[in-house]
Design a protein around this motif. Structure first.
Motif, short mmCIF file in Angstrom:
data_model
loop_
_atom_site.label_atom_id
_atom_site.label_comp_id
_atom_site.label_asym_id
_atom_site.label_seq_id
_atom_site.Cartn_x
_atom_site.Cartn_y
_atom_site.Cartn_z
N MET A 1 50.42 7.48 36.95
CA MET A 1 51.19 6.52 36.19
C MET A 1 52.66 6.90 36.07
O MET A 1 53.47 6.04 35.89
N VAL A 2 53.00 8.11 36.18
CA VAL A 2 54.37 8.55 36.04
C VAL A 2 55.21 8.03 37.21
O VAL A 2 56.36 7.73 37.07
N ASN A 3 54.64 7.82 38.37
CA ASN A 3 55.36 7.39 39.56
C ASN A 3 55.62 5.89 39.57
O ASN A 3 56.39 5.42 40.39
N GLU A 4 54.99 5.13 38.74
CA GLU A 4 55.15 3.67 38.77
C GLU A 4 56.59 3.21 38.56
O GLU A 4 57.08 2.40 39.34
N VAL A 6 59.38 4.70 39.19
CA VAL A 6 60.14 5.09 40.37
C VAL A 6 59.81 4.15 41.52
O VAL A 6 60.70 3.74 42.28
N ASP A 7 58.59 3.79 41.67
CA ASP A 7 58.17 2.89 42.74
C ASP A 7 58.74 1.49 42.55
O ASP A 7 58.93 0.76 43.52
N MET A 8 59.03 1.10 41.34
CA MET A 8 59.58 -0.23 41.07
C MET A 8 61.09 -0.28 41.31
O MET A 8 61.64 -1.33 41.62
N ILE A 9 61.77 0.83 41.20
CA ILE A 9 63.23 0.85 41.31
C ILE A 9 63.67 0.48 42.72
O ILE A 9 64.57 -0.35 42.90
N MET A 10 63.11 1.07 43.75
CA MET A 10 63.54 0.81 45.12
C MET A 10 63.37 -0.66 45.51
O MET A 10 64.30 -1.26 46.05
N PRO A 11 62.24 -1.30 45.24
CA PRO A 11 62.13 -2.74 45.57
C PRO A 11 63.14 -3.59 44.79
O PRO A 11 63.71 -4.54 45.33
N MET A 12 63.39 -3.22 43.53
CA MET A 12 64.36 -3.97 42.74
C MET A 12 65.76 -3.83 43.33
O MET A 12 66.52 -4.80 43.43
N LEU A 13 66.11 -2.61 43.74
CA LEU A 13 67.42 -2.39 44.36
C LEU A 13 67.56 -3.16 45.66
O LEU A 13 68.61 -3.73 45.95
N ARG A 14 66.50 -3.19 46.45
CA ARG A 14 66.52 -3.96 47.71
C ARG A 14 66.70 -5.46 47.43
O ARG A 14 67.45 -6.15 48.11
N GLU A 15 65.99 -5.93 46.42
CA GLU A 15 66.11 -7.35 46.04
C GLU A 15 67.53 -7.66 45.57
O GLU A 15 68.12 -8.67 45.95
#
Length: 87
Positions: A1-4, A6-15
């Motif tokens: 759960m701690v990685n969630e 971080v995993d959301m940041i990259m797609p948001m930045l790409r968007e």
């Protein structure tokens, strides 16, 4: 759960990067449109200047013509007065 997060940041930045590209493209299109509008406004202003100059020239001609007629009328009145006095 701690990685969630971080995993959301990259797609948001790409968007966000994709949206910024779209916005930049729209701004480029708007610049072209604005340049066309500026050229059209410049043409209109140039036409208005020409019309103003023509109106000023017409006014000046009217004043000159009117002045000449007034001078002629004044001369005719003087001549009529002189004829009346001579009688």
């Amino acid at each position: 759960m701690v990685n969630e997060p971080v995993d959301m940041i990259m797609p948001m930045l790409r968007e966000m990067r994709g949206e910024m590209r779209e916005i930049r493209g729209e701004m480029r299109d708007m610049r072209g449109d604005m340049q066309e509008m500026k050229q059209q406004l410049d043409k209109l202003e140039s036409g208005q200047k020409t019309i103003r100059q023509a109106l000023q020239a017409d006014t000046m001609m009217s004043r000159l013509v009117t002045g000449e007629f007034e001078d002629r009328i004044f001369e005719l009145e003087r001549k009529v007065e002189a004829l009346i006095k001579d009688k």
